[in-house]
Scaffold this motif. Structure first.
Motif, mmCIF file in Angstrom:
data_model
loop_
_atom_site.group_PDB
_atom_site.id
_atom_site.type_symbol
_atom_site.label_atom_id
_atom_site.label_comp_id
_atom_site.label_asym_id
_atom_site.label_seq_id
_atom_site.Cartn_x
_atom_site.Cartn_y
_atom_site.Cartn_z
ATOM 1 N N THR A 14 0.673 -1.295 0.126
ATOM 2 C CA THR A 14 0.075 0.399 -0.523
ATOM 3 C C THR A 14 0.974 1.209 0.055
ATOM 4 O O THR A 14 2.097 1.009 0.182
ATOM 5 N N ALA A 15 0.061 2.694 -0.089
ATOM 6 C CA ALA A 15 0.857 3.560 -0.188
ATOM 7 C C ALA A 15 1.758 4.026 1.421
ATOM 8 O O ALA A 15 2.948 4.446 1.024
ATOM 9 N N ALA A 16 1.116 3.330 2.366
ATOM 10 C CA ALA A 16 2.224 3.591 3.893
ATOM 11 C C ALA A 16 3.083 2.827 3.298
ATOM 12 O O ALA A 16 3.863 3.485 4.460
ATOM 13 N N ASP A 17 3.503 2.156 2.571
ATOM 14 C CA ASP A 17 4.919 1.322 3.171
ATOM 15 C C ASP A 17 5.970 2.111 1.839
ATOM 16 O O ASP A 17 6.969 1.328 2.075
ATOM 17 N N TYR A 18 5.421 2.872 1.420
ATOM 18 C CA TYR A 18 6.683 2.962 0.395
ATOM 19 C C TYR A 18 7.671 3.457 1.311
ATOM 20 O O TYR A 18 9.001 3.324 0.262
ATOM 21 N N GLU A 36 11.292 8.055 -4.329
ATOM 22 C CA GLU A 36 9.978 8.550 -4.336
ATOM 23 C C GLU A 36 9.236 8.885 -5.649
ATOM 24 O O GLU A 36 8.335 9.090 -5.693
#
Length: 193
Positions: A14-18, A36
């Protein structure tokens, strides 16, 4: 005293893991392999029709492995691809973009576990095979050994696969100590084998 067995869990990215994914990917593959800027694009390429092909592994709650996989029709067939030698058409093939397992977590079956999950979700999109460009100069040639053990077959080798990325994209190859001249093994894993 018995040693506690590590607990390995898996879930989709998910985006929270980037931030954690970028950090682990760059530790394994070299600085600026994941950024990023490129990671959101890679994640988007792994999403199709509500299916997410990219997976993460955790050991005792800490990120230990990543598998970024692109959905069919959402990856580029470039000069490092030989589609006339593939066993299935490109619209039936996913692309295994990136795999990384933390050094401390190797030997726990995480790489295979991530790959199996990506394959199962790719099958939901009608995929019959997956393509990867395997880093032939990985330490101890572990990438080739791993992918071969999983059933991958060599199609062709491509010298200087990541040269442009190292010259124009800021990628710092840990093997070449900068400008990358590593060879990619174009390999296909047929899901019906």
């Amino acid at each position: 005293m018995t040693q506690k067995q590590p607990v390995v869990t898996y879930r989709q990215l998910t985006a929270a893991d980037y931030a954690a994914v970028i950090e682990l990917g760059n530790i394994v593959h070299g600085d600026n392999y994941l950024t990023e800027e490129n990671l959101p694009d890679y994640v988007e390429r792994g999403l199709k029709d509500g299916v997410n092909l990219s997976w993460l592994a955790f050991v005792d709650g800490e990120l230990a492995g990543i598998r970024l996989t692109f959905a069919p029709g959402q990856w580029d067939i470039d000069d490092y691809c030989t589609p006339e030698q593939w066993p299935v058409p490109a619209d039936k093939m996913c692309y295994f973009k990136c795999s990384a397992v933390s050094e401390i977590s190797r030997g726990l079956g995480i790489g295979r576990g991530l790959l199996e999950r990506s394959i199962e979700t790719a099958k939901a999109l009608g995929c019959k095979a997956g393509l990867a460009h395997i880093w032939m100069q990985s330490p101890n040639n572990s990438a080739y050994s791993y992918f071969t053990r999983c059933g991958g077959e060599m199609v062709q080798q491509h010298p200087d696969r990541w040269y442009e990325l190292s010259v124009h994209g800021g990628y710092h190859c840990p093997v070449c100590d900068g400008i990358c001249h590593c060879t990619a093994g174009e390999m296909v894993l047929n899901f019906d084998n």
